[in-house]
Each structure stands twice: as structure tokens, then as C-alpha cells.
Design a protein around this motif. Structure first.
Motif, mmCIF file in Angstrom:
data_model
loop_
_atom_site.group_PDB
_atom_site.id
_atom_site.type_symbol
_atom_site.label_atom_id
_atom_site.label_comp_id
_atom_site.label_asym_id
_atom_site.label_seq_id
_atom_site.Cartn_x
_atom_site.Cartn_y
_atom_site.Cartn_z
ATOM 1 N N ALA A 175 18.386 -25.840 30.894
ATOM 2 C CA ALA A 175 18.461 -26.980 30.018
ATOM 3 C C ALA A 175 18.351 -26.465 28.369
ATOM 4 O O ALA A 175 18.094 -25.448 28.242
ATOM 5 C CB ALA A 175 16.826 -27.666 30.088
ATOM 6 N N ILE A 186 19.921 -31.538 30.551
ATOM 7 C CA ILE A 186 19.647 -30.545 31.869
ATOM 8 C C ILE A 186 20.952 -30.460 32.647
ATOM 9 O O ILE A 186 21.587 -31.513 32.954
ATOM 10 C CB ILE A 186 18.511 -31.098 32.871
ATOM 11 C CG1 ILE A 186 17.428 -31.145 31.788
ATOM 12 C CG2 ILE A 186 18.620 -30.688 33.956
ATOM 13 C CD1 ILE A 186 16.192 -31.902 32.713
ATOM 14 N N TYR A 227 20.060 -35.863 31.906
ATOM 15 C CA TYR A 227 20.280 -35.379 33.130
ATOM 16 C C TYR A 227 21.657 -35.617 33.128
ATOM 17 O O TYR A 227 22.368 -36.477 33.287
ATOM 18 C CB TYR A 227 19.653 -35.877 34.208
ATOM 19 C CG TYR A 227 18.223 -35.798 34.179
ATOM 20 C CD1 TYR A 227 17.380 -34.517 35.069
ATOM 21 C CD2 TYR A 227 17.479 -36.640 33.706
ATOM 22 C CE1 TYR A 227 16.402 -34.568 34.849
ATOM 23 C CE2 TYR A 227 16.112 -36.436 33.651
ATOM 24 C CZ TYR A 227 15.510 -35.399 34.308
ATOM 25 O OH TYR A 227 14.208 -35.301 34.400
ATOM 26 N N LEU A 241 14.194 -27.777 39.703
ATOM 27 C CA LEU A 241 14.038 -28.763 38.866
ATOM 28 C C LEU A 241 12.775 -28.728 38.566
ATOM 29 O O LEU A 241 12.164 -28.983 37.415
ATOM 30 C CB LEU A 241 14.650 -29.908 39.341
ATOM 31 C CG LEU A 241 14.584 -31.102 38.448
ATOM 32 C CD1 LEU A 241 15.144 -30.977 37.195
ATOM 33 C CD2 LEU A 241 14.997 -32.544 39.034
ATOM 34 N N TRP A 300 17.058 -32.910 24.625
ATOM 35 C CA TRP A 300 17.070 -31.982 26.093
ATOM 36 C C TRP A 300 18.099 -32.560 26.965
ATOM 37 O O TRP A 300 18.210 -33.630 27.321
ATOM 38 C CB TRP A 300 15.658 -32.027 26.638
ATOM 39 C CG TRP A 300 14.743 -31.338 25.706
ATOM 40 C CD1 TRP A 300 13.560 -31.871 24.799
ATOM 41 C CD2 TRP A 300 14.447 -29.731 25.723
ATOM 42 N NE1 TRP A 300 13.216 -30.920 24.175
ATOM 43 C CE2 TRP A 300 13.417 -29.737 24.828
ATOM 44 C CE3 TRP A 300 14.882 -28.711 26.213
ATOM 45 C CZ2 TRP A 300 13.031 -28.160 24.493
ATOM 46 C CZ3 TRP A 300 14.833 -27.517 26.036
ATOM 47 C CH2 TRP A 300 13.586 -27.332 24.958
ATOM 48 N N LEU A 307 11.544 -26.348 35.884
ATOM 49 C CA LEU A 307 12.047 -26.485 34.654
ATOM 50 C C LEU A 307 11.286 -27.735 34.262
ATOM 51 O O LEU A 307 10.759 -27.932 32.937
ATOM 52 C CB LEU A 307 13.521 -27.057 34.808
ATOM 53 C CG LEU A 307 14.304 -27.339 33.406
ATOM 54 C CD1 LEU A 307 14.398 -25.776 32.800
ATOM 55 C CD2 LEU A 307 15.637 -27.985 33.861
#
Length: 290
Positions: free
Chosen positions: A275, A23, A52, A33, A21, A36
Motif C-alpha cells: 500500500a 492498496i 483498493y 490484507l 492510500w 496491512l
């Protein structure tokens, strides 16, 4: 040197990884955020990695709160059975690099250079990060115009304010330059996915990118076009099947172009936070927006 042999403390090697994943740039938008993260809570499964893609700081309304939000979600993920600290990765983006350089302002060659540096950072969004820790651009400019001792005193106060927020210093000192998957297939190795904050310089090898990962977003687009092989077919730069970035000056993501994927939809600038979930070989499995 290839990505496979890159120095482990500078790069995150996402292997084995079932899915990743990624972001996009958050730019200090804690509320988006948080929303999310609420969606990711039931989607991050054992074997997944969470990356991230830099620029979590700067510009938006709640920079310190954004780091707090990451720390809380990171703890929640790592508390699950089977997860390890290296399963959650933060990349260095331009905003994080500017803060790093600002904290070394006392080493500038002289006041003129220091003032110029602070002004440039102010034009590129450092003000919101300073405000998060009780400082201002005006204070930074005043300190920059003085000698190294006064500059050191100001950066020491700024560092003390960062340390006063639990977990912030440790988070900001463990940033990675880039992350990549190393999938295996029946033939031995399949091309992986490279995750960067903003860009790459396709004219340099992987281990000589320097700060291109967080500055060279135009180079990313050249790299995303691929490289022609000896057989005439185009392949991903650096042997990667897919290049993924979290920042783009146009902030017009999410978009796929060639071998590249841009996730930046302008979070912190009035746009959404994106994301995306990737297979280790680069296929996009799911996209979320908040």
C-alpha cells in the motif's frame, strides 16, 4: 470528455482529499490484507481516502475471506466521525470483471463460445473465486456446454452463493472503473493522480477507455512515459501528474517509472502486499508492505 467531467457513478472523484492510500492487487490473500489493515488502522486519518486497486478476488487461498476483511475494515473506517461512504473505493480489476462476465454466461452466443470463455477464465485464475462460493471450474464447463437455460440455472446458483455472504453482492456491484484526485493550488488547478487497476490505453481519451483500465497493463507503461507538449516538455497522460496501478504482469513493484507507479509485488503469487500513501498531486508519502 476529461476526468473532471466523467460520469460520477463510473468513476470515483477523490476531492477533497488530504491524502490517498492505495492498496495493490490482493488476489485473495486475506492474511496479508489483515496485516496491512492493522498497519493502516492508525495511519488513515480524517481527510484521507482509501482505494483498493482491483483484483482483490482470485488466485489466493481465501477469496471470500478477503472480501469479509475489506467489509470489516471499511465499516471500522466509516464509523469514525467525519468519514463518508465515498471515502473508501474499490476498483474493478480483471478478476472482478471475469466474475461479472461469468455470471452472464447464459447470454453467450452458444455452447462453444461459453466453453471457450470459461476455459480462458480458468487459465487466468477464476477457479479460486468459484471455490470461494462453492463452485468449480468443472461445473462451469459442464454448464457452459449446455443450453442457455442450464447455463442460467448454474449462474443463478453461483449468484445465490454470493448473496449468502453478507455484504459481498453490494461490494461487487459498486466497483468503480477508476479513481482520481482533483487537487487545487493557488493558480487554480494542479494536476491530479489517476488510480487504475492495471492499465490505460494512451491512444484513447479518458471517457473511452472501456475495459483498458483492468486489462491494458502494457498501455499503462506507454502512458507512464508521458506526452510531449507543444513546448517539448513531457507531461503526464490525460493531464495527470501521476498514474498509479495495482496490478502488473511482472508483479515487480513497488516501482516508479516516469509518471507511473506500480504497486503490485505479487500478493497471492507468493509476494508481498503493498500500500502507498499519495499526496493529491502525486508525491509518494509512505509505502507499507505486508
Amino acid at each position: 470528455m476529461s476526468a473532471e467531467t466523467a460520469t460520477p457513478d463510473r468513476f470515483a472523484r477523490l476531492w477533497p482529499a488530504r491524502r490517498v492510500w492505495a492498496i495493490a492487487a490482493v488476489r485473495g490473500e486475506r492474511a496479508r490484507l489483515s496485516a496491512l489493515h492493522a498497519a493502516l488502522e492508525t495511519r488513515v486519518w480524517l481527510g484521507d481516502r482509501l482505494v483498493y486497486l482491483g483484483n482483490v478476488l482470485g488466485i489466493g487461498p481465501d477469496v471470500a475471506g478477503t472480501l469479509d476483511e475489506i467489509l470489516v475494515f471499511r465499516r471500522a473506517v466509516l464509523a469514525r466521525p467525519g468519514f463518508e461512504p465515498e471515502d473508501v473505493v474499490l476498483l474493478r480489476g480483471a478478476q472482478e470483471e471475469m466474475l461479472h462476465r461469468l455470471l452472464r454466461l447464459q447470454y453467450a452466443p452458444g455452447p462453444a463460445t461459453a466453453v471457450e470463455a470459461v476455459r480462458w477464465m480458468a487459465d487466468h485464475g477464476i477457479g479460486a473465486t468459484l471455490a470461494a462460493y462453492g463452485a468449480t471450474v468443472a461445473e462451469g464447463l459442464r454448464a457452459a456446454g449446455q443450453g442457455p437455460v442450464e447455463r442460467a440455472r448454474w449462474t443463478a446458483r453461483l449468484m445465490a452463493a454470493i448473496r449468502a455472504r453478507p455484504g459481498h453482492e453490494s461490494l461487487l456491484t459498486t466497483l468503480k472503473r477508476a479513481a482520481f484526485t482533483v487537487p487545487r493550488d493557488l493558480a487554480g488547478e494542479a494536476p491530479g493522480v489517476l488510480f487504475v487497476a492495471a492499465g490505460v490505453n494512451p491512444d484513447r481519451p479518458f471517457d473511452a477507455q472501456g475495459d483498458a483500465f483492468w486489462w491494458d497493463d502494457l498501455g499503462f507503461e506507454r502512458a507512464a512515459a508521458g506526452v510531449a507538449g507543444e513546448d517539448g516538455e513531457r507531461r503526464g497522460w490525460g493531464g495527470f501528474a501521476r498514474l498509479v496501478r495495482g496490478f502488473c504482469r511482472r508483479a515487480d513493484g513497488p516501482v516508479e517509472q516516469g509518471f507511473g507507479v506500480t504497486l503490485d509485488a505479487g500478493c497471492g503469487l507468493g509476494g508481498k502486499l503493498v500500500a502507498a500513501c499519495f499526496a493529491p498531486t502525486g508525491e509518494v508519502l509512505e509505502v507499507l508492505e505486508a
